[in-house]
Design a protein around this motif. Structure first.
Motif, mmCIF file in Angstrom:
data_model
loop_
_atom_site.group_PDB
_atom_site.id
_atom_site.type_symbol
_atom_site.label_atom_id
_atom_site.label_comp_id
_atom_site.label_asym_id
_atom_site.label_seq_id
_atom_site.Cartn_x
_atom_site.Cartn_y
_atom_site.Cartn_z
ATOM 1 N N GLU A 254 0.834 -1.204 0.000
ATOM 2 C CA GLU A 254 0.000 0.000 0.000
ATOM 3 C C GLU A 254 0.874 1.261 0.000
ATOM 4 O OE1 GLU A 254 -3.374 2.023 2.825
ATOM 5 O OE2 GLU A 254 -3.228 -0.156 2.777
ATOM 6 N N GLU A 255 1.890 1.280 0.854
ATOM 7 C CA GLU A 255 2.811 2.417 0.902
ATOM 8 C C GLU A 255 3.563 2.577 -0.423
ATOM 9 O OE1 GLU A 255 4.037 2.270 5.648
ATOM 10 O OE2 GLU A 255 5.199 1.120 4.196
ATOM 11 N N ILE A 256 3.992 1.459 -0.966
ATOM 12 C CA ILE A 256 4.735 1.501 -2.232
ATOM 13 C C ILE A 256 3.842 2.038 -3.339
ATOM 14 C CG2 ILE A 256 5.878 0.092 -3.990
ATOM 15 C CD1 ILE A 256 6.643 -1.841 -1.637
ATOM 16 N N GLY A 257 2.615 1.544 -3.397
ATOM 17 C CA GLY A 257 1.680 1.999 -4.424
ATOM 18 C C GLY A 257 1.460 3.501 -4.373
ATOM 19 N N ARG A 258 1.264 4.007 -3.153
ATOM 20 C CA ARG A 258 1.078 5.460 -2.998
ATOM 21 C C ARG A 258 2.318 6.223 -3.449
ATOM 22 N NH1 ARG A 258 -1.432 4.288 2.062
ATOM 23 N NH2 ARG A 258 0.533 4.765 3.075
ATOM 24 N N ALA A 259 3.493 5.747 -3.059
ATOM 25 C CA ALA A 259 4.741 6.452 -3.384
ATOM 26 C C ALA A 259 5.028 6.438 -4.891
ATOM 27 C CB ALA A 259 5.908 5.825 -2.623
ATOM 28 N N VAL A 260 4.739 5.335 -5.539
ATOM 29 C CA VAL A 260 5.057 5.190 -6.955
ATOM 30 C C VAL A 260 3.897 5.667 -7.836
ATOM 31 C CG1 VAL A 260 5.713 3.477 -8.719
ATOM 32 C CG2 VAL A 260 6.624 3.283 -6.430
ATOM 33 N N GLY A 261 2.705 5.766 -7.223
ATOM 34 C CA GLY A 261 1.544 6.215 -7.979
ATOM 35 C C GLY A 261 0.856 5.110 -8.753
ATOM 36 N N ILE A 262 0.831 3.900 -8.161
ATOM 37 C CA ILE A 262 0.165 2.760 -8.799
ATOM 38 C C ILE A 262 -0.733 2.084 -7.763
ATOM 39 C CG2 ILE A 262 1.965 2.351 -10.530
ATOM 40 C CD1 ILE A 262 3.111 0.172 -8.710
ATOM 41 N N PRO A 263 -1.749 1.336 -8.200
ATOM 42 C CA PRO A 263 -2.594 0.610 -7.246
ATOM 43 C C PRO A 263 -1.800 -0.438 -6.463
ATOM 44 C CG PRO A 263 -3.611 0.671 -9.428
ATOM 45 C CD PRO A 263 -2.211 1.195 -9.583
ATOM 46 N N THR A 264 -2.293 -0.758 -5.282
ATOM 47 C CA THR A 264 -1.651 -1.761 -4.427
ATOM 48 C C THR A 264 -1.491 -3.088 -5.165
ATOM 49 O OG1 THR A 264 -2.611 -0.713 -2.476
ATOM 50 C CG2 THR A 264 -1.849 -2.974 -2.210
ATOM 51 N N GLN A 265 -2.535 -3.504 -5.878
ATOM 52 C CA GLN A 265 -2.480 -4.769 -6.612
ATOM 53 C C GLN A 265 -1.370 -4.751 -7.662
ATOM 54 O OE1 GLN A 265 -4.244 -7.363 -5.835
ATOM 55 N NE2 GLN A 265 -5.631 -6.417 -4.389
ATOM 56 N N THR A 266 -1.203 -3.609 -8.310
ATOM 57 C CA THR A 266 -0.152 -3.490 -9.329
ATOM 58 C C THR A 266 1.221 -3.575 -8.675
ATOM 59 O OG1 THR A 266 -1.606 -2.129 -10.684
ATOM 60 C CG2 THR A 266 0.744 -2.031 -11.189
ATOM 61 N N ALA A 267 1.367 -2.950 -7.518
ATOM 62 C CA ALA A 267 2.645 -3.033 -6.800
ATOM 63 C C ALA A 267 2.965 -4.491 -6.473
ATOM 64 C CB ALA A 267 2.602 -2.190 -5.528
ATOM 65 N N PHE A 268 1.956 -5.216 -5.996
ATOM 66 C CA PHE A 268 2.166 -6.627 -5.678
ATOM 67 C C PHE A 268 2.522 -7.401 -6.941
ATOM 68 C CE2 PHE A 268 0.732 -11.011 -5.222
ATOM 69 C CZ PHE A 268 1.428 -11.396 -4.098
ATOM 70 N N SER A 269 1.781 -7.167 -8.025
ATOM 71 C CA SER A 269 2.037 -7.864 -9.294
ATOM 72 C C SER A 269 3.457 -7.607 -9.790
ATOM 73 C CB SER A 269 1.042 -7.419 -10.366
ATOM 74 O OG SER A 269 -0.257 -7.789 -10.004
ATOM 75 N N GLN A 270 3.894 -6.360 -9.683
ATOM 76 C CA GLN A 270 5.250 -6.042 -10.125
ATOM 77 C C GLN A 270 6.290 -6.733 -9.248
ATOM 78 O OE1 GLN A 270 5.640 -1.803 -10.643
ATOM 79 N NE2 GLN A 270 4.366 -1.827 -12.473
ATOM 80 N N MET A 271 6.018 -6.805 -7.966
ATOM 81 C CA MET A 271 6.922 -7.498 -7.051
ATOM 82 C C MET A 271 7.022 -8.982 -7.437
ATOM 83 S SD MET A 271 8.803 -7.317 -4.334
ATOM 84 C CE MET A 271 9.398 -8.275 -2.961
ATOM 85 N N VAL A 272 5.877 -9.582 -7.723
ATOM 86 C CA VAL A 272 5.853 -10.989 -8.116
ATOM 87 C C VAL A 272 6.669 -11.199 -9.390
ATOM 88 C CG1 VAL A 272 4.363 -12.843 -8.982
ATOM 89 C CG2 VAL A 272 3.681 -11.524 -6.968
ATOM 90 N N ARG A 273 6.472 -10.331 -10.373
ATOM 91 C CA ARG A 273 7.206 -10.471 -11.635
ATOM 92 C C ARG A 273 8.714 -10.345 -11.432
ATOM 93 N NH1 ARG A 273 2.949 -6.922 -14.073
ATOM 94 N NH2 ARG A 273 1.424 -8.394 -14.865
ATOM 95 N N VAL A 274 9.118 -9.388 -10.599
ATOM 96 C CA VAL A 274 10.554 -9.219 -10.340
ATOM 97 C C VAL A 274 11.103 -10.458 -9.640
ATOM 98 C CG1 VAL A 274 12.281 -7.883 -9.062
ATOM 99 C CG2 VAL A 274 10.467 -6.701 -10.298
ATOM 100 N N MET A 275 10.387 -10.962 -8.657
ATOM 101 C CA MET A 275 10.862 -12.145 -7.932
ATOM 102 C C MET A 275 10.945 -13.368 -8.853
ATOM 103 S SD MET A 275 9.214 -11.717 -4.174
ATOM 104 C CE MET A 275 10.050 -13.153 -3.560
ATOM 105 N N MET A 276 9.963 -13.507 -9.744
ATOM 106 C CA MET A 276 10.002 -14.617 -10.697
ATOM 107 C C MET A 276 11.194 -14.466 -11.641
ATOM 108 S SD MET A 276 5.873 -15.157 -11.281
ATOM 109 C CE MET A 276 6.064 -15.445 -12.976
#
Length: 165
Positions: A132-154
């Motif tokens: 949630e904090e990351i999404g606010r800071a980067v200007g993206i929805p929380t779900q998108t922040a999570f999705s991007q994290m998943v993609r990077v980890m993969m």
């Protein structure tokens, strides 16, 4: 293979609510929820799970129990964290140091291949920020922040897997 992003979207709110009912603060519930899905993401391949929802909630429950145990133990000690540090010898062997340095170089190369926004999400999460904090800071929805994290980890996991072959 489990689609962790889809599971996160489906169970994120319910899991936080479940943890809150078990006595966790909103912040702790959010942290435990994130830890649950990160564990799911980084776990060895599970094979077939008959009841994914039960598996996710059991993982979260186990994490909350572990946290409660640590919190119960530490108040009895004058400086619990310092005492735990003295009991644990986390000095790696020379072989482990070499392997870790090699893996770190592989991960750094792979991370350099990731576009800037997902890389920022990943690094912010490593700093302990919530999605949630990351999404606010980067200007993206929380779900998108999570999705991007998943993609990077993969991406990072694939880089390590390729190097180990």
């Amino acid at each position: 293979m489990l689609d962790v992003q889809q599971l996160f979207r489906r169970y994120n709110s319910d899991l936080k609510r479940y943890l809150r009912r078990r006595g966790a603060s909103a912040e702790t519930a959010a942290d435990l929820t994130q830890e649950t899905f990160l564990r799911l993401l980084t776990a060895s391949p599970l094979g077939h799970v008959d009841n994914v929802q039960a598996y996710i909630f059991r993982t979260a429950n186990n994490l909350s129990i572990d946290l409660a145990r640590r919190q119960r133990l530490l108040p009895f000690l004058d400086d619990g964290e310092e005492v735990l540090d003295k009991f644990m010898d986390e000095t790696p062997s020379p072989e482990r140091v070499v392997v870790s340095r090699q893996e770190l170089a592989i991960l750094q190369t792979a991370l350099n291949q990731v576009p800037q926004t997902p890389r920022n999400v990943f690094l912010a999460r490593l700093d302990g920020r919530t999605f949630e904090e990351i999404g606010r800071a980067v200007g993206i929805p929380t779900q998108t922040a999570f999705s991007q994290m998943v993609r990077v980890m993969m991406h990072l996991r694939a880089a390590l897997d390729r190097a180990r072959e």
